[in-house]
Structures are given as structure tokens and as C-alpha cells.
Motif scaffolding. Sequence first.
Motif, short mmCIF file in Angstrom:
data_model
loop_
_atom_site.label_atom_id
_atom_site.label_comp_id
_atom_site.label_asym_id
_atom_site.label_seq_id
_atom_site.Cartn_x
_atom_site.Cartn_y
_atom_site.Cartn_z
N SER A 170 2.30 18.94 -3.88
CA SER A 170 3.75 19.10 -3.75
C SER A 170 4.25 18.47 -2.46
N LEU A 171 3.53 18.71 -1.34
CA LEU A 171 3.95 18.12 -0.07
C LEU A 171 3.76 16.62 -0.06
N VAL A 172 2.71 16.14 -0.71
CA VAL A 172 2.50 14.69 -0.82
C VAL A 172 3.66 14.06 -1.58
N GLU A 173 4.09 14.70 -2.66
CA GLU A 173 5.23 14.19 -3.43
C GLU A 173 6.50 14.18 -2.59
N ILE A 174 6.75 15.26 -1.84
CA ILE A 174 7.93 15.33 -0.98
C ILE A 174 7.91 14.22 0.05
N GLU A 175 6.76 14.02 0.69
CA GLU A 175 6.66 12.99 1.73
C GLU A 175 6.85 11.59 1.14
N THR A 176 6.33 11.37 -0.07
CA THR A 176 6.47 10.06 -0.72
C THR A 176 7.93 9.79 -1.07
N LEU A 177 8.58 10.77 -1.66
CA LEU A 177 10.00 10.62 -2.01
C LEU A 177 10.86 10.46 -0.76
N ASP A 178 10.50 11.16 0.31
CA ASP A 178 11.23 11.05 1.56
C ASP A 178 11.12 9.63 2.12
N ARG A 179 9.92 9.05 2.08
CA ARG A 179 9.74 7.68 2.57
C ARG A 179 10.56 6.70 1.74
N HIS A 180 10.59 6.90 0.43
CA HIS A 180 11.39 6.01 -0.42
C HIS A 180 12.88 6.08 -0.04
N LEU A 181 13.36 7.28 0.26
CA LEU A 181 14.77 7.43 0.63
C LEU A 181 15.03 6.85 2.01
N GLN A 182 14.06 6.99 2.91
CA GLN A 182 14.18 6.34 4.22
C GLN A 182 14.31 4.83 4.07
N GLN A 183 13.48 4.26 3.20
CA GLN A 183 13.52 2.81 2.98
C GLN A 183 14.87 2.40 2.39
N HIS A 184 15.40 3.24 1.50
CA HIS A 184 16.70 2.95 0.88
C HIS A 184 17.80 2.85 1.92
N PHE A 185 17.74 3.71 2.95
CA PHE A 185 18.79 3.73 3.97
C PHE A 185 18.38 3.03 5.27
N GLN A 186 17.29 2.29 5.25
CA GLN A 186 16.77 1.71 6.49
C GLN A 186 17.82 0.87 7.22
N ALA A 187 18.61 0.12 6.48
CA ALA A 187 19.60 -0.75 7.12
C ALA A 187 20.72 0.03 7.77
#
Length: 493
Positions: free
Chosen positions: A18-35
Motif C-alpha cells: 500500500s505504501l509502495v503504491e502511494i509513493e509511486t502515485l505520488d512520484r507520478h503526480l510530482q512529475q506531472h507538476f514538475q514545471a
Amino acid sequence: MFSLASTSDSQTDPKSPSLVEIETLDRHLQQHFQAQITVQPSLTRSLVSFQANKTRPVYRWYKYKEAFSASLVEYLLSTYSIARGKLLDPFAGSGTALFAASSAGLDADGIELLPIAQQIVNTKKLLDAEFTTCDVERLKVWLQQHPWQHFEERQALLELKITQGAYPDATKVAIERYLAACEQEAPRVRAVLRFALLCILESISYTRKDGQYLRWDYRSGRGQGKKSFNKGEILDFQRAICDKINEILEDLALITQQMEPCHSPTQHTPLGVLYPGSCLEVMPNLSEAGYDAIITSPPYCNRYDYTRTYALELALLGVDTEALRQLRQTMLSCTVENRPKALLTLNPNWQAAVNAADEQPLLQAILNYLDDQKAKKQLNNTGIPRMVRGYFYEMACVIQECFRLLKPGAFLFMVNDNVRYAGASISVDLILSNLAEKLGFEVEQLLVLPSHKGNSSQQMRDRGRSPLRKCVYVWKKPSLEEEWKNSEWKNLE
């Protein structure tokens, strides 16, 4: 390029899916807003908190700890070239955004649920627009002659269960005499004298505001033993009230060089409307596209219960136990005691907001994880999953209303903190910004403070330290031309 700190937890079981999934989804959202993510060195902790207001005339009168500073409002208005029009703060608090915007030439409306915050704003409005030379002279009489000391009559101080015994006996007697003496004054003077009393309650009591509750000094006879707490000096009533009245008089002299004749109000540009109540109830009744900017800071998803921390002030304002419970349930879900709100019953038009929250992958992964932790009895409070769920769904509805109320091309600025529960770092900034996108906003910037804050001491003890971001969100409602271009692109796709 700036890279956000990982939300991973070095002391968390790496096999927890569950925490691995949360961290993975969090990284994807970080990448989405990186700019859009930008570390802004000029955004200090003091600027986005009450600290920068402490020495500023008028703003310093009441220490409303959840406020941001007037300097932050000025910075945002200047940086984004907002010099005219109408501003809204749907979580107005002590009115910092309203008064700073008004001083900058904007009309400013606010919405506020807590009676103490309403009192602060309304008293400042009174002092700004209605107070007379004669009213000032009456305050000076109180400062010099202390009329309450000669008053035998007392006005009983309302107490709640959580405020009983909050003052030394002599202080309570002085408060009750002061309140009785206030009743002899004209309404404007009486309002300011009672406001001055509200400003000093914490300093003359055995209590200190501590986020989720009132912390009690050992001299109160409560909280003895290992958890005994010494708040330091407890101010004498006369000294505290005279210092506060004097501070108000000094600031009035600074901002008012010449007063109008007796019984004639000073001429100031009046503040706009302060709507009492929950923004979830007030905003749907406001006209569409009526505001040129929104600047706000909602309660954080951090379990802070303002009905407890401001219990002394609420009791003085006549809020009884039942009214306190109602306030707690009406405010945005940010405490473990908040029950779920029937959002679609409140407003069927919020289906889009509810759908956006339902479909946000990171949010749903966090909610599933917290529900699982609750089932395994791993949470220190079983109300945490309900609170987090309520917070994001209600904020989605607030965001939808903000979009509706803003004019095309207008900005929304929001100050908020990230949080952490049961080892899961919750990127409030990324989740809310993604919901805002789904509801029509463009995420212009996420302005990150250079210094991160730590999670709670209990979290650090059990899960290790995990730095948490504090941000100022900058969202924009597309202009009509931008909306047309976006729709054209969608048609081509």
C-alpha cells in the motif's frame, strides 16, 4: 531543476504494497507538476504565518495563530499585478487578506464560521470606519482610570466544561467586573473594550493554545505529574488589559492623523461584506464570476480543533456547549470528531467535485491505506480516515465553488501544509492541485517554502522523520480566449 524530497519513509516496511503504491502515485503526480513547482526563497515561514503580523499596527492586536501575514497578501497582489477589483477570502479568519486587500485599493469580501474571528474582523471594521474622537477619549479614560476596579457589580463569565478553572480567582473577579463596567458604555466603545479583553484571555489564563487542544499550566491543578506544563508568566489582568488598550490607541493614532468631530465617523473606504457561516453554505449563494481574485488559507488536514483552542474566547462570546458542538461539525473536516457531510444533499451541483475526488488515484490509495490501518488497529485515532476523506471531498467542493465565483483570467492563491498519517506522507498540495485541474483551473505555480517542516513528534518516534512541504498554490481560471483554445484542442484530439 528543483526536485521534491521523496515521500518515502526509511523506517517503513519496504514490503508494504500500500505504501509502495502511494509513493509511486505520488512520484507520478510530482512529475506531472514538475514545471510548476518552484522553491521561492522570499516565502519565509514568518511571511506565510502570523509571525510577520506581530509588530504590524492593527494586525498585531489579536494573535490569531492560524493567520498568514499582510505582507504575503501584498506580495501576491504585487507579483501578480492585481491592483483593482474585488477579492474574496472564503476562510477569512481574522481578516488579514480582507484588510490588506482593502488597503491596496480592492473591495474585499470574506466568509468566516468562527464567532471569535468574526468578532475580530467586525471590531476592526468598526475602528476603521465608525470610531469617533469622543470614542477614543473614552478609551483613554479606561486606560487612565481603570473604572472596573471601582465596580462592585459583576457580570458572570460563561464557562464551558473545557474552560472551567482557566483563570486565577482574582483574575476571574476582575474580568467579571470589567464586563459589568463595559455595559455602561456606548455600543462602539463597549465593542472595542470587549475586543481588547478577547485579545488578552490566553495571556491571563492558565492555558496556552496548542493546536488540537488547550494545554494547561501546572498551577491550574490540571495536567500534573509527568505531563506537567509551565507556560511561563501569567499576566496580571490590569497590566494586560491596559497594555492592550494602549496598543489599540497607539495604532489608531498612527493610522488616523486627523479624526472627525465628535459623533461623526471617520471617513474610510469601508471593507466589503463578511458573511458569517460555512463557506460550503455561503458560496453557492454568491453570484457567478463576481471576483477578480481569491486569497485564502483553509484549515489544514492536521487534526487542529479550533473550537477547543479558542474555547476561552468562544465562551466569552456566549457560545455554549451545544453551539460549540454544532460549530465543530459545521466547519471544514479537519478534526477526528467531524462527521461526514452530505455534500450532494447540500448542493447537487457538486457532483463534478465528488467525481473528481472519486477518480483521483493518489487520494483513493491513501484512503484505502488508512482504512486498512484502521481495520488493523494501527491508528492512534480511528477518526483519521473519516477526517482525511471528508477534508479532500469538501475541499473539492470549495474548489468548484471558487472556480464558479472567479472571473475568467482571475487567480486563486491558497496557503496550505502537507501532512502525514500512519507513515504515509499526504501531498495535499499535489492532490488539491490535481482536483483543481479537473475542475477547470490551470495550475500556474506551486510556490514551495525553502524550509520544510517536520512531521509530529509521535510520527517521528514511530516512523522516522519525513520533511513536509508548505506551499502557496497559484491557480488561474482560464480567460475566455484560453478556454476557447483549450476546447479547440480537445476537439482536435
